[in-house]
Design a protein around this motif. Sequence first.
Motif, PDB file in Angstrom:
ATOM      1  N   LEU A 170     -65.593  32.391  83.894  1.00 47.54           N
ATOM      2  CA  LEU A 170     -65.273  31.692  82.218  1.00 47.54           C
ATOM      3  C   LEU A 170     -66.361  31.014  81.438  1.00 47.54           C
ATOM      4  N   ASP A 171     -67.346  30.968  81.997  1.00 45.77           N
ATOM      5  CA  ASP A 171     -68.203  29.411  81.390  1.00 45.77           C
ATOM      6  C   ASP A 171     -68.914  30.726  80.375  1.00 45.77           C
ATOM      7  N   GLU A 172     -69.021  32.156  79.946  1.00 45.72           N
ATOM      8  CA  GLU A 172     -69.709  33.006  78.865  1.00 45.72           C
ATOM      9  C   GLU A 172     -68.210  33.064  78.333  1.00 45.72           C
ATOM     10  N   GLY A 173     -67.715  33.772  78.864  1.00 43.71           N
ATOM     11  CA  GLY A 173     -66.124  34.127  77.597  1.00 43.71           C
ATOM     12  C   GLY A 173     -65.322  33.063  76.705  1.00 43.71           C
ATOM     13  N   TRP A 174     -65.252  31.903  77.996  1.00 42.41           N
ATOM     14  CA  TRP A 174     -64.812  30.759  77.384  1.00 42.41           C
ATOM     15  C   TRP A 174     -65.585  28.941  77.264  1.00 42.41           C
ATOM     16  N   PRO A 175     -66.136  29.030  76.126  1.00 41.83           N
ATOM     17  CA  PRO A 175     -67.508  27.907  76.768  1.00 41.83           C
ATOM     18  C   PRO A 175     -66.863  26.713  76.390  1.00 41.83           C
ATOM     19  N   HIS A 176     -66.086  26.213  76.000  1.00 42.40           N
ATOM     20  CA  HIS A 176     -65.452  25.039  76.274  1.00 42.40           C
ATOM     21  C   HIS A 176     -64.310  24.700  76.891  1.00 42.40           C
ATOM     22  N   SER A 177     -65.263  23.493  77.148  1.00 46.65           N
ATOM     23  CA  SER A 177     -63.851  23.427  78.790  1.00 46.65           C
ATOM     24  C   SER A 177     -64.698  21.804  78.426  1.00 46.65           C
ATOM     25  N   VAL A 178     -63.040  21.056  79.486  1.00 45.27           N
ATOM     26  CA  VAL A 178     -63.235  19.688  80.309  1.00 45.27           C
ATOM     27  C   VAL A 178     -62.517  20.359  81.871  1.00 45.27           C
ATOM     28  N   LYS A 179     -63.291  19.553  82.652  1.00 45.93           N
ATOM     29  CA  LYS A 179     -63.366  19.751  83.693  1.00 45.93           C
ATOM     30  C   LYS A 179     -63.004  18.145  84.790  1.00 45.93           C
ATOM     31  N   ILE A 180     -61.592  18.552  85.688  1.00 45.99           N
ATOM     32  CA  ILE A 180     -61.739  17.310  86.443  1.00 45.99           C
ATOM     33  C   ILE A 180     -60.977  17.531  87.533  1.00 45.99           C
ATOM     34  N   PRO A 181     -61.903  18.257  87.918  1.00 46.23           N
ATOM     35  CA  PRO A 181     -61.795  18.836  89.338  1.00 46.23           C
ATOM     36  C   PRO A 181     -60.981  18.009  90.959  1.00 46.23           C
ATOM     37  N   LEU A 182     -59.780  17.443  91.180  1.00 45.09           N
ATOM     38  CA  LEU A 182     -59.612  16.786  92.272  1.00 45.09           C
ATOM     39  C   LEU A 182     -59.253  17.506  93.465  1.00 45.09           C
ATOM     40  N   ASP A 183     -59.426  16.671  94.948  1.00 44.09           N
ATOM     41  CA  ASP A 183     -58.571  17.142  95.647  1.00 44.09           C
ATOM     42  C   ASP A 183     -57.164  16.298  95.998  1.00 44.09           C
ATOM     43  N   ASN A 184     -56.688  16.091  94.585  1.00 45.21           N
ATOM     44  CA  ASN A 184     -54.810  15.200  94.928  1.00 45.21           C
ATOM     45  C   ASN A 184     -53.316  16.019  94.809  1.00 45.21           C
ATOM     46  N   LEU A 185     -54.037  17.665  94.439  1.00 44.59           N
ATOM     47  CA  LEU A 185     -52.906  18.107  93.684  1.00 44.59           C
ATOM     48  C   LEU A 185     -52.877  17.894  92.607  1.00 44.59           C
ATOM     49  N   TYR A 186     -53.875  16.758  91.848  1.00 48.10           N
ATOM     50  CA  TYR A 186     -53.654  16.890  90.266  1.00 48.10           C
ATOM     51  C   TYR A 186     -54.424  17.085  89.648  1.00 48.10           C
ATOM     52  N   GLY A 187     -55.924  18.748  90.248  1.00 47.28           N
ATOM     53  CA  GLY A 187     -56.524  18.453  89.194  1.00 47.28           C
ATOM     54  C   GLY A 187     -56.421  19.359  88.375  1.00 47.28           C
ATOM     55  N   MET A 188     -57.310  19.362  87.212  1.00 44.03           N
ATOM     56  CA  MET A 188     -56.893  21.022  85.937  1.00 44.03           C
ATOM     57  C   MET A 188     -58.218  21.024  85.454  1.00 44.03           C
ATOM     58  N   LEU A 218     -52.576   8.129  82.255  1.00 45.61           N
ATOM     59  CA  LEU A 218     -51.733   7.545  81.168  1.00 45.61           C
ATOM     60  C   LEU A 218     -50.753   6.409  82.500  1.00 45.61           C
ATOM     61  N   ILE A 219     -49.798   6.905  83.224  1.00 42.06           N
ATOM     62  CA  ILE A 219     -49.230   6.034  84.038  1.00 42.06           C
ATOM     63  C   ILE A 219     -49.692   5.468  85.454  1.00 42.06           C
ATOM     64  N   GLN A 220     -50.837   7.256  85.954  1.00 45.19           N
ATOM     65  CA  GLN A 220     -51.211   6.151  87.195  1.00 45.19           C
ATOM     66  C   GLN A 220     -52.283   6.742  87.094  1.00 45.19           C
ATOM     67  N   ASP A 221     -53.468   5.933  88.130  1.00 47.99           N
ATOM     68  CA  ASP A 221     -54.548   5.794  87.944  1.00 47.99           C
ATOM     69  C   ASP A 221     -55.320   7.196  88.793  1.00 47.99           C
ATOM     70  N   ASP A 222     -54.168   8.231  89.341  1.00 53.20           N
ATOM     71  CA  ASP A 222     -54.692   9.351  89.549  1.00 53.20           C
ATOM     72  C   ASP A 222     -54.352  10.692  89.380  1.00 53.20           C
ATOM     73  N   ILE A 223     -53.245  10.285  88.041  1.00 48.01           N
ATOM     74  CA  ILE A 223     -52.637  11.832  87.650  1.00 48.01           C
ATOM     75  C   ILE A 223     -53.672  12.200  85.961  1.00 48.01           C
ATOM     76  N   PRO A 224     -54.362  12.489  85.678  1.00 47.06           N
ATOM     77  CA  PRO A 224     -54.926  13.098  84.813  1.00 47.06           C
ATOM     78  C   PRO A 224     -54.276  13.710  83.403  1.00 47.06           C
ATOM     79  N   SER A 225     -54.711  13.373  82.498  1.00 42.34           N
ATOM     80  CA  SER A 225     -53.766  14.308  81.401  1.00 42.34           C
ATOM     81  C   SER A 225     -55.344  14.480  80.329  1.00 42.34           C
ATOM     82  N   ILE A 226     -54.950  15.526  79.635  1.00 44.79           N
ATOM     83  CA  ILE A 226     -55.802  16.382  78.624  1.00 44.79           C
ATOM     84  C   ILE A 226     -55.117  15.802  77.408  1.00 44.79           C
ATOM     85  N   HIS A 227     -56.203  15.357  76.408  1.00 48.13           N
ATOM     86  CA  HIS A 227     -55.732  15.358  74.931  1.00 48.13           C
ATOM     87  C   HIS A 227     -56.788  15.376  73.783  1.00 48.13           C
TER      88      HIS A 227
END
Length: 354
Positions: free
Chosen positions: A146-164, A180-189
């Motif tokens: 995807l990096d070539e066709g979709w060159p803009h990205s935000v990557k949050i690899p996590l092994d706690n089931l909440y990576g995105m 926002l609420i917990q320090d192991d649950i990310p969100s992208i803005h």
Amino acid sequence: MLTLVLTVATAILLAASTLGRVPIHQWWARACEFPRLQIASLAALCLVLSAFADADARLWLMLANALVVAAQLYRILPYTRLTPITVNPTDPDGDESRCVTLLVANVLTPNRQASKLIEQIHEHKPDVVLTLESDDWWQEQLDPALDEGWPHSVKIPLDNLYGMHLYSRLPLPEAEVKWLIQDDIPSIHSWLELPDGGRIRFYALHPRPPAPSESETSLWRDGELLLVGQMIHRDPKPTLAAGDLNDVAWSRSTRMFCRVSHMMDPRRGRGMFSTFHAQYPFLRWPLDHIFVSEHFTLTHMRRLKSIGSDHFPIMATLCLQPSRKDEHDAPEADGDDREDAAETIREAREESQD
């Protein structure tokens, strides 16, 4: 024997229907909001079988099951084609450069069938791809594809089931990762920048579910949703919010999120588009969502093929047509809603700290 079985089943269905309406956060009460279609189907079956029950129990059983069916259909019907749509269709001659196709996929961290998702991404060519539960292994599979066709990205690899991971053809100016609420649950803005320079506010979410193995209450999930809802309300720009909310479309908390944020669910009037559970057709409900502000119209929305996950991907094409926003009747929060939302966010933050 039939009467006894029907009495027990009806009592359980009544209890589940009642708990789904009680405004408490315990996981076992909130779980009753998920299988509304299944509860309605079982109650309809019990209603038919009640005709063969003992005479002294027949009327009570029929009335009780009819009440369950009616109560469940009241919440389900807006997500069928039997009611009016909420988000209007896009004009056929609209400006396609102002349209965004968004694909959302909860990949299931241990799932190793990345090729199935990648094939569908290349087939449908969405502008934005959001993956949830994606870890380092998934990033290693997605990046080369995807990096070539979709060159803009935000990557949050996590092994706690909440990576995105967010991959985009469109620039992502001012992209931020927030906890926002917990320090192991990310969100992208972030913003999505259109070819003509227009901007769309974008939120990617995956809050923790209310479940015995995750959280005894729905406070963390509800608090995160309502906090984002407040952010959207305070900055009423063209906005998209998407992700696996670990909540069904018709739940009390999702409906409150829509009122607090003034966002609309394009499912309404079009269908449930149930994305979970992919392996069990009789236990499915809409967990993966795409919400839109009143600035958008909908070109199409569809559930995609299985990718080996317990979720199906979902994809929608939305067009920015702010001149048509007055055609929409977006939900509005009243004073009680805003007070309840503020209280839920406060309690969620305190629960998180504990």
